[in-house]
Design a protein around this motif. Structure first.
Motif, PDB file in Angstrom:
ATOM      1  N   ASP A 166       0.827  -1.209   0.000  1.00  0.00           N
ATOM      2  CA  ASP A 166       0.000   0.000   0.000  1.00  0.00           C
ATOM      3  C   ASP A 166       0.865   1.265   0.000  1.00  0.00           C
ATOM      4  O   ASP A 166       0.340   2.379   0.096  1.00  0.00           O
ATOM      5  N   SER A 167       2.164   1.097  -0.098  1.00  0.00           N
ATOM      6  CA  SER A 167       3.066   2.254  -0.045  1.00  0.00           C
ATOM      7  C   SER A 167       3.038   3.020  -1.362  1.00  0.00           C
ATOM      8  O   SER A 167       2.726   2.451  -2.418  1.00  0.00           O
ATOM      9  N   PRO A 168       3.375   4.317  -1.329  1.00  0.00           N
ATOM     10  CA  PRO A 168       3.393   5.096  -2.578  1.00  0.00           C
ATOM     11  C   PRO A 168       4.540   4.634  -3.476  1.00  0.00           C
ATOM     12  O   PRO A 168       5.590   4.195  -2.982  1.00  0.00           O
ATOM     13  N   PRO A 169       4.380   4.707  -4.785  1.00  0.00           N
ATOM     14  CA  PRO A 169       5.461   4.296  -5.693  1.00  0.00           C
ATOM     15  C   PRO A 169       6.605   5.304  -5.665  1.00  0.00           C
ATOM     16  O   PRO A 169       6.427   6.448  -5.226  1.00  0.00           O
ATOM     17  N   PRO A 170       7.806   4.908  -6.112  1.00  0.00           N
ATOM     18  CA  PRO A 170       8.921   5.866  -6.189  1.00  0.00           C
ATOM     19  C   PRO A 170       8.533   7.054  -7.064  1.00  0.00           C
ATOM     20  O   PRO A 170       7.859   6.878  -8.086  1.00  0.00           O
ATOM     21  N   PRO A 171       8.914   8.272  -6.695  1.00  0.00           N
ATOM     22  CA  PRO A 171       8.532   9.450  -7.474  1.00  0.00           C
ATOM     23  C   PRO A 171       8.933   9.369  -8.945  1.00  0.00           C
ATOM     24  O   PRO A 171       8.223   9.886  -9.805  1.00  0.00           O
ATOM     25  N   ALA A 172      10.040   8.681  -9.218  1.00  0.00           N
ATOM     26  CA  ALA A 172      10.523   8.602 -10.600  1.00  0.00           C
ATOM     27  C   ALA A 172       9.614   7.777 -11.500  1.00  0.00           C
ATOM     28  O   ALA A 172       9.752   7.812 -12.721  1.00  0.00           O
ATOM     29  N   ALA A 173       8.675   7.018 -10.894  1.00  0.00           N
ATOM     30  CA  ALA A 173       7.854   6.128 -11.719  1.00  0.00           C
ATOM     31  C   ALA A 173       6.409   6.084 -11.265  1.00  0.00           C
ATOM     32  O   ALA A 173       5.708   5.110 -11.526  1.00  0.00           O
ATOM     33  N   ALA A 174       5.936   7.115 -10.615  1.00  0.00           N
ATOM     34  CA  ALA A 174       4.582   7.085 -10.040  1.00  0.00           C
ATOM     35  C   ALA A 174       3.524   6.773 -11.087  1.00  0.00           C
ATOM     36  O   ALA A 174       2.677   5.904 -10.899  1.00  0.00           O
ATOM     37  N   ASP A 175       3.550   7.470 -12.214  1.00  0.00           N
ATOM     38  CA  ASP A 175       2.541   7.249 -13.248  1.00  0.00           C
ATOM     39  C   ASP A 175       2.734   5.906 -13.942  1.00  0.00           C
ATOM     40  O   ASP A 175       1.765   5.206 -14.248  1.00  0.00           O
ATOM     41  N   LEU A 176       3.985   5.544 -14.189  1.00  0.00           N
ATOM     42  CA  LEU A 176       4.260   4.309 -14.918  1.00  0.00           C
ATOM     43  C   LEU A 176       3.804   3.087 -14.146  1.00  0.00           C
ATOM     44  O   LEU A 176       3.219   2.156 -14.710  1.00  0.00           O
ATOM     45  N   PHE A 177       4.077   3.043 -12.852  1.00  0.00           N
ATOM     46  CA  PHE A 177       3.721   1.870 -12.058  1.00  0.00           C
ATOM     47  C   PHE A 177       2.216   1.612 -12.099  1.00  0.00           C
ATOM     48  O   PHE A 177       1.770   0.468 -12.088  1.00  0.00           O
ATOM     49  N   ALA A 178       1.434   2.670 -12.152  1.00  0.00           N
ATOM     50  CA  ALA A 178      -0.018   2.506 -12.178  1.00  0.00           C
ATOM     51  C   ALA A 178      -0.499   1.868 -13.478  1.00  0.00           C
ATOM     52  O   ALA A 178      -1.579   1.262 -13.526  1.00  0.00           O
ATOM     53  N   GLU A 179       0.292   1.967 -14.544  1.00  0.00           N
ATOM     54  CA  GLU A 179      -0.121   1.473 -15.860  1.00  0.00           C
ATOM     55  C   GLU A 179       0.294   0.034 -16.119  1.00  0.00           C
ATOM     56  O   GLU A 179      -0.247  -0.613 -17.022  1.00  0.00           O
ATOM     57  N   LEU A 180       1.246  -0.477 -15.350  1.00  0.00           N
ATOM     58  CA  LEU A 180       1.845  -1.768 -15.673  1.00  0.00           C
ATOM     59  C   LEU A 180       1.025  -2.936 -15.129  1.00  0.00           C
ATOM     60  O   LEU A 180       0.365  -2.810 -14.096  1.00  0.00           O
ATOM     61  N   PRO A 181       1.102  -4.100 -15.806  1.00  0.00           N
ATOM     62  CA  PRO A 181       0.389  -5.286 -15.308  1.00  0.00           C
ATOM     63  C   PRO A 181       1.134  -5.898 -14.137  1.00  0.00           C
ATOM     64  O   PRO A 181       2.336  -5.718 -13.978  1.00  0.00           O
ATOM     65  N   SER A 182       0.425  -6.642 -13.303  1.00  0.00           N
ATOM     66  CA  SER A 182       1.081  -7.360 -12.213  1.00  0.00           C
ATOM     67  C   SER A 182       1.894  -8.505 -12.782  1.00  0.00           C
ATOM     68  O   SER A 182       1.670  -8.959 -13.906  1.00  0.00           O
ATOM     69  N   PHE A 183       2.854  -8.974 -11.979  1.00  0.00           N
ATOM     70  CA  PHE A 183       3.645 -10.134 -12.394  1.00  0.00           C
ATOM     71  C   PHE A 183       2.737 -11.327 -12.643  1.00  0.00           C
ATOM     72  O   PHE A 183       2.893 -12.068 -13.611  1.00  0.00           O
TER      73      PHE A 183
END
Length: 459
Positions: A166-183
């Motif tokens: 539930d932690s926030p994503p790294p600032p360098a990839a905040a938008d990208l992480f939200a778009e990617l599929p789970s493993f």
């Protein structure tokens, strides 16, 4: 380092790879790098995968390979089902039996380490992070310790670590992480179970190695280091010869010699991708319509035993190879990818975005058309296209795996190879590649981290 060199004869390193080509390749190159410090190095794998690793290693001088001791542990039989050639590409589940068979190595590996621990002051086990189950008994040996080599990008690792939290994503990839599929959404259930088995046994390691460079992934390495706490880590990549070359001048290189700088598009989908007949037909049509020069390595995904049986000869549209003669070359056997990417004529790379292919392309300064298929590849594609800005997407990631049509392929190929946008990507890729090449030279950022790791294990 001078003090460490005086004690190197007292340290032995044992390398333990996952039996998949991209992982075998990284661990064998790492073996050569460590042995260049005059340290005894053993490469531990089954007889079959030892043969595979030695047969396919690129750009390494034979005298470096001769310094490696190859210790072999037989594996139980792992018959592989044939890959599915009728539906769009997905994770090659036919490799799963060879992965699962490695669990039988645990006891003989522990016995081997206990035996050599009586002959050396310290035994250092460097293992693929996906072989943690096999090496989990090493911490019980007083003078032995383990280090995991992470064979995928720090971006992918930090994403997979963040996704379940539930932690926030790294600032360098905040938008990208939200778009990617789970493993879980990009691999089979069998691979997911195998991966969880490894993670359960991963907590006993003394440190982490990464096949990447801080110049390109610093924010994500920092995130991983925070999660690791006091555990040491070293970013020593790219784990590749800085100037790959081979005495065997492959026909693909001879063909490239005939073409102008940056004029040829290289296409390869690695060793875990079998394209279905419809995908092959659409790609062939798109390439022909683009009028761009191309070198296409068209191979089936590796089987568990790459030496058994005859590989499928993919069916191309009738007359395709004759129509593109002089403009395109189709290669159906193993090709020396690092040398192809390093060749001056290579101006772009259509890739599945496995980490080996990404890091080789980054280091050689070649812009990419990213076409991810499964596992960590969507994340790697995002790193290349959105973070490093050295490539463009063939299509956005899609879990439904629709076949990419020829018109879309033609458009992307032209954008990469015959447009101002492509020229800009090539310029950016060359800048990044030059910086990464400097990083692995003596005094460079990655070489200093490798020196630091060697000093640590010979302390």
């Amino acid at each position: 380092m001078a003090e460490a060199r005086g004690r190197e004869c007292e340290v032995a390193v044992v390398i333990v790879p996952l039996p998949a080509q991209g992982h075998l390749n990284q661990l064998l190159h790492l073996s050569c790098l460590i042995s260049s410090y005059n340290i005894t190095v053993s490469f531990l794998a089954s007889p079959l995968h030892t043969r595979q690793a030695k047969a396919r290693i690129n750009g390494v001088h034979p005298h470096l390979l001769a310094k490696i001791h190859f210790h072999q542990i037989p594996l139980p039989d792992f018959p592989s089902p044939p890959p599915d050639r009728t539906s769009p590409t997905k994770f090659p589940s036919h490799l799963c039996p060879s992965f699962l068979a490695t669990t039988a190595m645990r006891q003989p590996f522990a016995d081997h380490v206990r035996h050599i621990s009586t002959r050396y002051r310290r035994v250092v086990v460097v293992h693929d992070s996906m072989m943690s189950f096999v090496v989990q008994d090493v911490p019980s040996i007083p003078n032995a310790e383990t280090y995991a080599l992470n064979c995928i990008s720090a971006f992918s690792l930090s994403y997979f670590a963040w996704k379940p939290t539930d932690s926030p994503p790294p600032p360098a990839a905040a938008d990208l992480f939200a778009e990617l599929p789970s493993f879980e959404g990009s691999v089979t259930d069998e691979i997911q179970q195998f991966t969880h088995l490894q993670y359960k046994a991963l907590n006993h390691r003394s440190g982490d190695l990464y096949n990447t460079c801080r110049l390109i992934e610093s924010p994500f390495l920092e995130t991983l280091q925070i999660d690791a706490g006091n555990r040491k880590s070293w970013a020593i990549g790219p784990i590749l010869p800085p100037n790959p070359s081979s005495k065997r001048h492959h026909k693909s290189l001879q063909w490239l010699d005939k073409h102008e700088p940056d004029s040829v598009l290289y296409i390869s989908f690695g060793t875990t991708t079998t394209m279905c007949d419809e995908e092959i037909a659409e790609l062939a049509k798109g390439l022909e319509q683009s009028k761009v020069k191309f070198l296409w390595v068209l191979r089936e995904a590796d089987k568990g035993n790459i030496f058994s049986g005859e590989p499928r000869r993919a069916v191309l549209p009738e007359g395709f190879e004759q129509r593109v003669e002089g403009v395109g070359l189709v290669v159906r056997d193993w090709a020396p990818q690092p040398e192809i990417l390093a060749h001056p004529a290579t101006g772009g790379f259509v890739s599945h975005c496995g980490w080996n292919s990404c890091i080789e392309s980054i280091m050689m300064g070649v812009a990419m058309a990213a076409w991810p298929m499964h596992s960590d590849q969507p994340a790697n594609a995002a790193l290349v296209t959105r973070v490093l800005k050295t490539g463009l997407l063939v299509r956005p990631w899609s879990g439904d795996k629709e076949v990419v049509k020829a018109s879309s392929i033609e458009s992307v190929v032209r954008r990469l190879m015959a447009s101002e946008e492509g020229d800009g990507l090539r310029s950016r890729a060359k800048e990044v590649g030059a910086a990464v090449q400097r990083a692995v030279q003596p005094g460079g950022a990655s070489r200093l981290e490798l020196d630091s790791f060697i000093a640590h294990i010979t302390r």
